[in-house]
Design a protein around this motif. Structure first.
Motif, short mmCIF file in Angstrom:
data_model
loop_
_atom_site.label_atom_id
_atom_site.label_comp_id
_atom_site.label_asym_id
_atom_site.label_seq_id
_atom_site.Cartn_x
_atom_site.Cartn_y
_atom_site.Cartn_z
N GLU A 6 11.58 13.30 55.92
CA GLU A 6 10.13 13.52 55.93
C GLU A 6 9.70 14.24 54.65
N LEU A 62 10.89 8.44 57.31
CA LEU A 62 9.47 8.80 57.42
C LEU A 62 9.16 9.27 58.85
N ASP A 112 11.98 13.08 49.72
CA ASP A 112 11.40 11.76 49.51
C ASP A 112 12.43 10.72 49.95
N PHE A 113 12.04 9.85 50.85
CA PHE A 113 12.98 8.85 51.37
C PHE A 113 13.62 8.04 50.24
N ARG A 136 9.46 3.46 63.37
CA ARG A 136 8.15 3.36 64.02
C ARG A 136 7.17 4.02 63.05
N TRP A 149 -1.43 15.97 56.57
CA TRP A 149 -0.78 17.01 57.38
C TRP A 149 -1.54 18.33 57.26
C1 SAM Z 1 2.49 7.20 59.86
S1 SAM Z 1 3.50 8.62 59.80
C2 SAM Z 1 4.71 8.21 61.03
C3 SAM Z 1 5.59 9.36 61.42
C4 SAM Z 1 6.59 9.05 62.55
N1 SAM Z 1 7.45 7.93 62.22
C5 SAM Z 1 5.89 8.82 63.86
O1 SAM Z 1 6.09 7.77 64.47
O2 SAM Z 1 5.15 9.72 64.31
C6 SAM Z 1 4.38 8.42 58.27
C7 SAM Z 1 5.12 9.65 57.83
O3 SAM Z 1 5.88 9.36 56.66
C8 SAM Z 1 5.84 10.47 55.79
N2 SAM Z 1 6.14 9.93 54.44
C9 SAM Z 1 5.32 9.20 53.65
N3 SAM Z 1 5.95 8.85 52.51
C10 SAM Z 1 7.21 9.36 52.58
C11 SAM Z 1 8.35 9.35 51.72
N4 SAM Z 1 8.31 8.73 50.52
N5 SAM Z 1 9.47 9.96 52.12
C12 SAM Z 1 9.53 10.59 53.34
N6 SAM Z 1 8.48 10.64 54.20
C13 SAM Z 1 7.33 10.05 53.83
C14 SAM Z 1 4.45 11.03 55.97
O4 SAM Z 1 4.34 12.39 55.59
C15 SAM Z 1 4.24 10.84 57.48
O5 SAM Z 1 4.66 11.96 58.22
#
Ligand code: SAM
Length: 211
Positions: free
Chosen positions: A64, A43, A103-104, A120, A8
């Protein structure tokens, strides 16, 4: 700093789409949901899919890890969010879209349990060692009978470094079948569509119903 903060920070967000995902138009109605259903988006990044879900009448809750993504989501929509510090994260809210900077795997959203969820580029963003924990957290946050729509990719993992990581349909079945009924509603060969440098690449869409 996590790889996601790095991505990011450096604006390496090729996963972000400038329109809502066509899967929603095609398949969201396969879920037997009330318009008032509360929908979890794990996420979530700054995905415009959250606006699409909100336009269907749903209360939308994204989770997120990276604050920059959360802030950009509201900035891009010219919306000012109310910010509320919670024990497991910071909640940014407008009337019907709430995003937790959290954190999820640790978040406890006020809105849980959810009636539905949309994945997605979430589960496929995680390496396989984290997938079981993702499914368990989904179970913690959703109610019995809730439904999810999930998009996955599969390709030979040794031909490309993730994310997105390869997720075979057979692994979806083994990860989810204990707690969810698993129904694949689409399978598409992406090699024909996207000419990737892979010997095989496919997309699957699943409807998952919590037992
Ligand atoms: C591949 S991106 C997809 C974002 C969104 N779903 C989309 O379709 O545009 C994955 C996202 O998950 C976030 N992420 C990764 N690990 C995470 C966690 N443990 N908890 C929350 N978000 C997380 C990342 O920062 C990133 O923005």
């Amino acid at each position: 700093m996590s790889i996601w903060h790095q991505r990011w920070n450096e604006n390496r967000i090729g996963f972000h789409r400038l329109e809502a995902n066509p899967t929603l138009d095609e398949h969201w109605s396969s879920l037997a949901l009330q318009n008032s259903a509360k929908v979890l988006v794990p996420l979530c990044g700054k995905s415009l899919d959250m606006h699409w879900l909100h336009e269907q009448g749903h209360t939308v809750v994204g989770i997120e890890l990276v604050e920059k993504a959360v802030k950009q989501f509201f900035e891009d929509a010219s919306a000012s969010a109310v910010v509320d510090k919670k024990p497991t994260g910071t909640k940014y809210s407008t009337e019907s879209i709430h995003i937790y900077h959290a954190d999820f795997f640790e978040v406890q959203p006020d809105e849980a349990p959810f009636d539905a969820w949309y994945d997605r580029a979430a589960l496929v963003a995680l390496p396989s060692s984290m997938r079981q924990a993702y499914v368990e957290q989904l179970c913690n946050l959703t109610s019995k009978g809730s439904q999810g729509l999930m998009v996955t990719f599969d390709y030979p993992q040794n031909e490309m470094q993730g994310p997105p990581f390869a997720l075979p349909d057979s692994e979806v079945e083994s990860l989810f079948s204990k707690h969810f009924q698993v129904l694949r509603i689409q399978w598409s060969d992406l090699l024909e569509e996207e000419q990737r440098d892979l010997s095989r690449c496919s997309l699957s869409v699943f409807v998952l119903t919590r037992r």
